[in-house]
Write an enzyme that holds these catalytic residues in place. Structure first.
Site, PDB file in Angstrom:
ATOM      1  N   CYS A  13      38.026 -50.749 -10.325  1.00  0.00           N
ATOM      2  CA  CYS A  13      37.781 -51.427 -11.600  1.00  0.00           C
ATOM      3  C   CYS A  13      36.545 -52.313 -11.437  1.00  0.00           C
ATOM      4  O   CYS A  13      36.044 -52.502 -10.332  1.00  0.00           O
ATOM      5  CB  CYS A  13      38.998 -52.239 -12.037  1.00  0.00           C
ATOM      6  SG  CYS A  13      39.236 -53.725 -11.047  1.00  0.00           S
ATOM      7  N   GLN A  16      26.388 -34.321 -15.411  1.00  0.00           N
ATOM      8  CA  GLN A  16      25.439 -35.298 -14.831  1.00  0.00           C
ATOM      9  C   GLN A  16      24.469 -34.661 -13.842  1.00  0.00           C
ATOM     10  O   GLN A  16      23.436 -35.242 -13.532  1.00  0.00           O
ATOM     11  CB  GLN A  16      26.199 -36.455 -14.156  1.00  0.00           C
ATOM     12  CG  GLN A  16      26.784 -36.158 -12.786  1.00  0.00           C
ATOM     13  CD  GLN A  16      28.113 -35.398 -12.826  1.00  0.00           C
ATOM     14  OE1 GLN A  16      28.670 -35.179 -13.888  1.00  0.00           O
ATOM     15  NE2 GLN A  16      28.610 -35.012 -11.659  1.00  0.00           N
ATOM     16  N   CYS A  60      43.601 -52.565  -7.068  1.00  0.00           N
ATOM     17  CA  CYS A  60      44.527 -53.406  -7.840  1.00  0.00           C
ATOM     18  C   CYS A  60      45.363 -52.651  -8.858  1.00  0.00           C
ATOM     19  O   CYS A  60      46.246 -53.235  -9.473  1.00  0.00           O
ATOM     20  CB  CYS A  60      43.757 -54.527  -8.525  1.00  0.00           C
ATOM     21  SG  CYS A  60      42.832 -53.950  -9.958  1.00  0.00           S
ATOM     22  N   MET A  87      35.156 -40.423 -11.139  1.00  0.00           N
ATOM     23  CA  MET A  87      35.862 -39.357 -10.411  1.00  0.00           C
ATOM     24  C   MET A  87      37.357 -39.640 -10.429  1.00  0.00           C
ATOM     25  O   MET A  87      37.769 -40.791 -10.576  1.00  0.00           O
ATOM     26  CB  MET A  87      35.386 -39.319  -8.972  1.00  0.00           C
ATOM     27  CG  MET A  87      34.020 -38.742  -8.838  1.00  0.00           C
ATOM     28  SD  MET A  87      33.604 -38.617  -7.109  1.00  0.00           S
ATOM     29  CE  MET A  87      31.880 -38.184  -7.255  1.00  0.00           C
ATOM     30  N   PHE A  88      38.130 -38.621 -10.268  1.00  0.00           N
ATOM     31  CA  PHE A  88      39.599 -38.698 -10.248  1.00  0.00           C
ATOM     32  C   PHE A  88      40.177 -39.110 -11.609  1.00  0.00           C
ATOM     33  O   PHE A  88      41.336 -39.486 -11.702  1.00  0.00           O
ATOM     34  CB  PHE A  88      40.123 -39.680  -9.173  1.00  0.00           C
ATOM     35  CG  PHE A  88      39.450 -39.518  -7.838  1.00  0.00           C
ATOM     36  CD1 PHE A  88      39.733 -38.417  -7.040  1.00  0.00           C
ATOM     37  CD2 PHE A  88      38.526 -40.449  -7.385  1.00  0.00           C
ATOM     38  CE1 PHE A  88      39.110 -38.255  -5.810  1.00  0.00           C
ATOM     39  CE2 PHE A  88      37.897 -40.295  -6.155  1.00  0.00           C
ATOM     40  CZ  PHE A  88      38.193 -39.194  -5.372  1.00  0.00           C
ATOM     41  N   GLY A 129      33.729 -40.541 -17.643  1.00  0.00           N
ATOM     42  CA  GLY A 129      34.509 -41.468 -16.828  1.00  0.00           C
ATOM     43  C   GLY A 129      34.210 -41.208 -15.367  1.00  0.00           C
ATOM     44  O   GLY A 129      33.322 -40.413 -15.044  1.00  0.00           O
ATOM     45  N   LYS A 144      38.756 -35.411 -15.673  1.00  0.00           N
ATOM     46  CA  LYS A 144      37.863 -34.912 -16.716  1.00  0.00           C
ATOM     47  C   LYS A 144      37.889 -33.387 -16.793  1.00  0.00           C
ATOM     48  O   LYS A 144      37.938 -32.822 -17.872  1.00  0.00           O
ATOM     49  CB  LYS A 144      36.418 -35.375 -16.455  1.00  0.00           C
ATOM     50  CG  LYS A 144      36.248 -36.881 -16.457  1.00  0.00           C
ATOM     51  CD  LYS A 144      34.799 -37.286 -16.266  1.00  0.00           C
ATOM     52  CE  LYS A 144      34.189 -36.847 -14.942  1.00  0.00           C
ATOM     53  NZ  LYS A 144      34.855 -37.422 -13.753  1.00  0.00           N
ATOM     54  N   ASP A 157      30.935 -28.305 -17.265  1.00  0.00           N
ATOM     55  CA  ASP A 157      31.467 -29.346 -16.377  1.00  0.00           C
ATOM     56  C   ASP A 157      30.325 -29.955 -15.554  1.00  0.00           C
ATOM     57  O   ASP A 157      29.258 -29.353 -15.412  1.00  0.00           O
ATOM     58  CB  ASP A 157      32.523 -28.734 -15.448  1.00  0.00           C
ATOM     59  CG  ASP A 157      33.533 -29.780 -14.976  1.00  0.00           C
ATOM     60  OD1 ASP A 157      33.407 -30.958 -15.352  1.00  0.00           O
ATOM     61  OD2 ASP A 157      34.457 -29.411 -14.224  1.00  0.00           O
ATOM     62  N   GLU A 158      30.553 -31.138 -15.003  1.00  0.00           N
ATOM     63  CA  GLU A 158      29.584 -31.818 -14.118  1.00  0.00           C
ATOM     64  C   GLU A 158      28.213 -31.928 -14.783  1.00  0.00           C
ATOM     65  O   GLU A 158      27.174 -31.667 -14.154  1.00  0.00           O
ATOM     66  CB  GLU A 158      29.463 -31.064 -12.780  1.00  0.00           C
ATOM     67  CG  GLU A 158      30.784 -30.823 -12.051  1.00  0.00           C
ATOM     68  CD  GLU A 158      31.312 -32.044 -11.291  1.00  0.00           C
ATOM     69  OE1 GLU A 158      30.733 -33.146 -11.437  1.00  0.00           O
ATOM     70  OE2 GLU A 158      32.310 -31.885 -10.580  1.00  0.00           O
TER      71      GLU A 158
HETATM   72 ZN   LIG Z   1      40.729 -53.318  -9.288  1.00  0.00          ZN
END
Ligand SMILES: [Zn+2]
Length: 185
Positions: free
Chosen positions: A169, A85, A142, A9-10, A7, A13, A82-83
Site C-alpha cells: 500500500c 504497459q 499490513c 501485480m497480483f 492496478g 488483472k 494483456d500486459e
Molecule cells: Zn501496507
C-alpha cells in the site's frame, strides 16, 4: 468501446480480462487474446494467469503493434490485450483505429512501475477509455489494498517474472522508501 483493467501485480488483472473474454464469447462474439512479445513476428502462444489458467493467445511484437490492424485479425469483434504497459505509445493509434472500426477493445496492464512511476501508455489509454477498472492486490505488510508492486531497486524498469515483486500500500511503500534511496530507480 475501450475498457482498461489496471492496478499492480497480483491484482488478478489477467483473470479479469479472461473472465470478460469468456462472457463475450458466450454472447456470440469472436474474441482474440493478444499479448506483447519482444520478437518482430507474431506467433500463437498461451496466456497464463497467476492462478495457472491458460487460454490461446497471439504474441504481438511491441515494435509493430500495427499487426493488430491486419486482415489476419479482421474477423475478431473483441480484442483483449494483456500486459499493455510493455507496448510503446505507438499502440494508441492502433487501438483508436480498432475502435473506429467498431471493435471492442479491453486492455489490461500495470499503471505504475516498481518505483511508482507512471506507465505512460496505460495512462493515455485510461484517459481515453469509457471504463477503467482498477484492481488491487493485498499489501504484504499490513493487509490494506496494495497500490504498487515494489521491488528492491536494481536499475531495471521492467523485469519479467513476478518473484521479486511485493504488493504494498502507499503507506508501506513510503516507509520502505524512507529506508532506501528513491533515486536508485
Ligand atoms: Zn501496507
Amino acid at each position: 468501446m475501450l475498457t482498461v483493467i489496471t492496478g499492480g501485480m497480483f491484482a488478478e488483472k489477467s483473470t479479469e480480462l479472461q473472465r470478460r473474454g469468456r462472457r463475450l464469447e458466450r454472447a456470440g462474439k469472436k474474441v482474440g487474446y493478444f499479448k506483447p512479445d519482444f520478437d518482430t513476428r507474431y506467433s500463437e502462444n498461451e496466456l497464463v494467469t497467476h492462478d495457472g489458467e491458460k487460454v490461446p493467445a497471439i504474441n504481438v511484437p511491441t515494435f509493430v503493434p500495427e499487426i493488430l490492424m491486419s486482415d489476419d485479425f479482421k474477423e475478431f469483434d473483441v480484442f483483449l490485450i494483456d500486459e499493455i504497459q510493455f507496448f510503446g505509445s505507438n499502440v494508441v493509434p492502433v487501438i483508436v483505429h480498432l475502435l473506429e472500426e467498431g471493435k471492442t477493445v479491453i486492455v489490461a496492464g500495470l499503471d505504475l512501475d516498481a518505483g511508482a512511476k507512471t506507465f505512460v501508455v496505460t495512462a493515455i489509454l485510461m484517459s481515453m477509455a469509457e471504463e477503467v477498472v482498477k484492481l488491487h492486490a493485498v499489501c504484504s505488510s499490513c493487509g490494506s489494498d496494495a497500490w504498487v508492486s515494489y521491488k528492491e531497486p536494481n536499475g531495471k524498469r521492467i523485469q519479467l517474472g513476478t518473484d521479486e515483486y511485493t504488493p504494498l500500500c502507499r503507506k508501506c511503500f513510503y516507509q520502505k522508501l524512507s529506508g532506501g534511496n528513491e533515486n536508485d530507480y
